[in-house]
Design a protein around this motif. Structure first.
Motif, PDB file in Angstrom:
ATOM      1  N   LEU A 226       0.865  -1.176   0.000  1.00 13.31           N
ATOM      2  CA  LEU A 226       0.000   0.000   0.000  1.00 13.31           C
ATOM      3  C   LEU A 226       0.902   1.226   0.000  1.00 13.31           C
ATOM      4  N   CYS A 227       0.645   2.138  -0.938  1.00  9.05           N
ATOM      5  CA  CYS A 227       1.564   3.277  -1.084  1.00  9.05           C
ATOM      6  C   CYS A 227       0.855   4.624  -0.998  1.00  9.05           C
ATOM      7  N   GLY A 228      -0.345   4.631  -0.433  1.00  3.03           N
ATOM      8  CA  GLY A 228      -1.060   5.887  -0.295  1.00  3.03           C
ATOM      9  C   GLY A 228      -2.220   5.743   0.670  1.00  3.03           C
ATOM     10  N   ASN A 229      -2.843   6.852   0.972  1.00  2.00           N
ATOM     11  CA  ASN A 229      -3.989   6.862   1.885  1.00  2.00           C
ATOM     12  C   ASN A 229      -5.260   6.499   1.137  1.00  2.00           C
ATOM     13  N   HIS A 230      -6.045   5.662   1.749  1.00  4.65           N
ATOM     14  CA  HIS A 230      -7.315   5.229   1.163  1.00  4.65           C
ATOM     15  C   HIS A 230      -8.445   6.069   1.775  1.00  4.65           C
ATOM     16  N   ASP A 231      -8.478   7.341   1.367  1.00  3.28           N
ATOM     17  CA  ASP A 231      -9.463   8.286   1.880  1.00  3.28           C
ATOM     18  C   ASP A 231     -10.816   8.072   1.202  1.00  3.28           C
ATOM     19  N   LYS A 232     -11.845   8.627   1.821  1.00  2.00           N
ATOM     20  CA  LYS A 232     -13.199   8.521   1.261  1.00  2.00           C
ATOM     21  C   LYS A 232     -13.285   9.237  -0.081  1.00  2.00           C
ATOM     22  N   GLU A 233     -12.676  10.420  -0.147  1.00  2.00           N
ATOM     23  CA  GLU A 233     -12.597  11.167  -1.406  1.00  2.00           C
ATOM     24  C   GLU A 233     -11.201  10.954  -1.967  1.00  2.00           C
ATOM     25  N   VAL A 234     -11.139  10.491  -3.193  1.00  2.00           N
ATOM     26  CA  VAL A 234      -9.845  10.180  -3.790  1.00  2.00           C
ATOM     27  C   VAL A 234      -9.750  10.845  -5.162  1.00  2.00           C
ATOM     28  N   ARG A 235      -8.570  11.351  -5.462  1.00  2.00           N
ATOM     29  CA  ARG A 235      -8.399  12.002  -6.765  1.00  2.00           C
ATOM     30  C   ARG A 235      -8.321  10.941  -7.855  1.00  2.00           C
ATOM     31  N   PRO A 236      -8.760  11.271  -9.042  1.00  2.00           N
ATOM     32  CA  PRO A 236      -8.676  10.316 -10.153  1.00  2.00           C
ATOM     33  C   PRO A 236      -7.221   9.994 -10.492  1.00  2.00           C
ATOM     34  N   VAL A 237      -7.004   8.800 -10.955  1.00  2.00           N
ATOM     35  CA  VAL A 237      -5.682   8.386 -11.410  1.00  2.00           C
ATOM     36  C   VAL A 237      -5.434   9.029 -12.771  1.00  2.00           C
ATOM     37  N   VAL A 238      -4.227   9.543 -12.963  1.00  2.00           N
ATOM     38  CA  VAL A 238      -3.845  10.113 -14.263  1.00  2.00           C
ATOM     39  C   VAL A 238      -2.857   9.172 -14.934  1.00  2.00           C
ATOM     40  N   SER A 239      -2.810   9.194 -16.243  1.00  2.00           N
ATOM     41  CA  SER A 239      -1.874   8.331 -16.959  1.00  2.00           C
ATOM     42  C   SER A 239      -0.447   8.842 -16.785  1.00  2.00           C
ATOM     43  N   PHE A 240       0.498   7.974 -17.018  1.00  2.00           N
ATOM     44  CA  PHE A 240       1.902   8.345 -16.956  1.00  2.00           C
ATOM     45  C   PHE A 240       2.207   9.427 -17.988  1.00  2.00           C
ATOM     46  N   GLN A 241       1.547   9.352 -19.155  1.00  6.66           N
ATOM     47  CA  GLN A 241       1.763  10.352 -20.200  1.00  6.66           C
ATOM     48  C   GLN A 241       1.277  11.725 -19.735  1.00  6.66           C
ATOM     49  N   GLU A 242       0.117  11.776 -19.060  1.00  4.22           N
ATOM     50  CA  GLU A 242      -0.379  13.059 -18.533  1.00  4.22           C
ATOM     51  C   GLU A 242       0.581  13.615 -17.499  1.00  4.22           C
ATOM     52  N   LEU A 243       1.091  12.750 -16.659  1.00  2.00           N
ATOM     53  CA  LEU A 243       2.045  13.138 -15.628  1.00  2.00           C
ATOM     54  C   LEU A 243       3.314  13.674 -16.274  1.00  2.00           C
ATOM     55  N   ASP A 244       3.798  12.954 -17.273  1.00  2.00           N
ATOM     56  CA  ASP A 244       5.010  13.343 -17.986  1.00  2.00           C
ATOM     57  C   ASP A 244       4.814  14.677 -18.701  1.00  2.00           C
ATOM     58  N   ASN A 245       3.632  14.902 -19.284  1.00  2.00           N
ATOM     59  CA  ASN A 245       3.332  16.159 -19.971  1.00  2.00           C
ATOM     60  C   ASN A 245       3.302  17.327 -18.992  1.00  2.00           C
ATOM     61  N   LYS A 246       2.747  17.101 -17.786  1.00  2.00           N
ATOM     62  CA  LYS A 246       2.701  18.148 -16.765  1.00  2.00           C
ATOM     63  C   LYS A 246       4.116  18.547 -16.356  1.00  2.00           C
ATOM     64  N   GLU A 247       4.990  17.532 -16.183  1.00  2.00           N
ATOM     65  CA  GLU A 247       6.376  17.812 -15.788  1.00  2.00           C
ATOM     66  C   GLU A 247       7.127  18.528 -16.899  1.00  2.00           C
ATOM     67  N   SER A 248       6.850  18.164 -18.145  1.00  2.00           N
ATOM     68  CA  SER A 248       7.542  18.792 -19.280  1.00  2.00           C
ATOM     69  C   SER A 248       7.164  20.253 -19.438  1.00  2.00           C
ATOM     70  N   SER A 249       5.898  20.563 -19.153  1.00  2.00           N
ATOM     71  CA  SER A 249       5.437  21.944 -19.339  1.00  2.00           C
ATOM     72  C   SER A 249       5.742  22.840 -18.136  1.00  2.00           C
ATOM     73  N   SER A 250       6.249  22.265 -17.059  1.00  2.00           N
ATOM     74  CA  SER A 250       6.576  23.065 -15.864  1.00  2.00           C
ATOM     75  C   SER A 250       7.906  23.764 -16.020  1.00  2.00           C
TER      76      SER A 250
END
Length: 193
Positions: free
Chosen positions: A169-193
């Protein structure tokens, strides 16, 4: 020379398949009987890379291993779980390459929003020339716990082997959880920063 962990590229497919072929032909680590064709292996890789990270460990231009995540289950409620997989060149085992690959993979998965990491591992009650329980021990050292055993569920080399599931387990299992994003979306966010 220092170890570099990077995203797998299409030009790596030959070397990655060479690493995997040993596990197919000489071990019961994978229950696959025949080495996939280069095209099949490349299609598997591309399918995984459409959403998840697929990483290689390289030192001095030589690929020492690879690790990737894939969908644990196709149903929507499982989106926060991923199956993790690792294969190392047999000469690279026991040198910390796997630990570094997994740490990098896990960090990306956490950033994506993955909360559960699951590993499907061949396991044996009696170690032999085809299978030891090294993978189980490796995963325990990475913080994974045994959550299930399927007894004598894989038949290879005229022997029966178990299959186990391990979980981290690598995160908190809260009642409200953010949607999972793809690795490509994550990579695009880092590239544009």
């Amino acid at each position: 020379m220092s170890l570099v962990i990077r995203t797998a590229e299409s030009t790596d497919v030959h070397k990655l398949l060479d690493i995997y072929a040993y596990y197919v032909t000489d071990t019961a680590v994978t229950f696959e009987y025949e080495v996939p064709s280069l095209i099949d292996f490349q299609e598997r890789m591309q399918s995984i890379q459409a959403f998840y990270p697929y990483l290689v460990a390289e030192e001095g231009g030589r690929i020492l291993g690879y690790a990737y995540a894939s969908a644990f289950h196709p149903r929507a409620a499982y989106a926060w779980s991923a199956e993790v997989t690792i294969y190392l060149d047999k000469a690279a085992r026991g040198k910390g390459v796997g630990s570094k690959l997994y740490r990098t993979l896990e960090n990306y998965l956490k950033e994506m929003g993955i909360l559960n990491l699951n590993a499907c591992i061949a396991q044996t009650d009696v170690e032999d020339e085809y299978l030891t329980n090294t993978s189980q021990v490796f995963h325990e050292k990475q913080g994974y716990q045994l959550v299930g055993t399927f007894h004598q569920s894989g038949y290879k080399f005229k022997r029966w082997y178990n299959m186990i599931w391990m979980e981290k387990l690598c995160g908190n299992h809260d009642k409200e959880v953010r949607p999972v994003v793809s690795f490509q979306e994550l990579d695009n966010k880092e590239s544009s920063s």
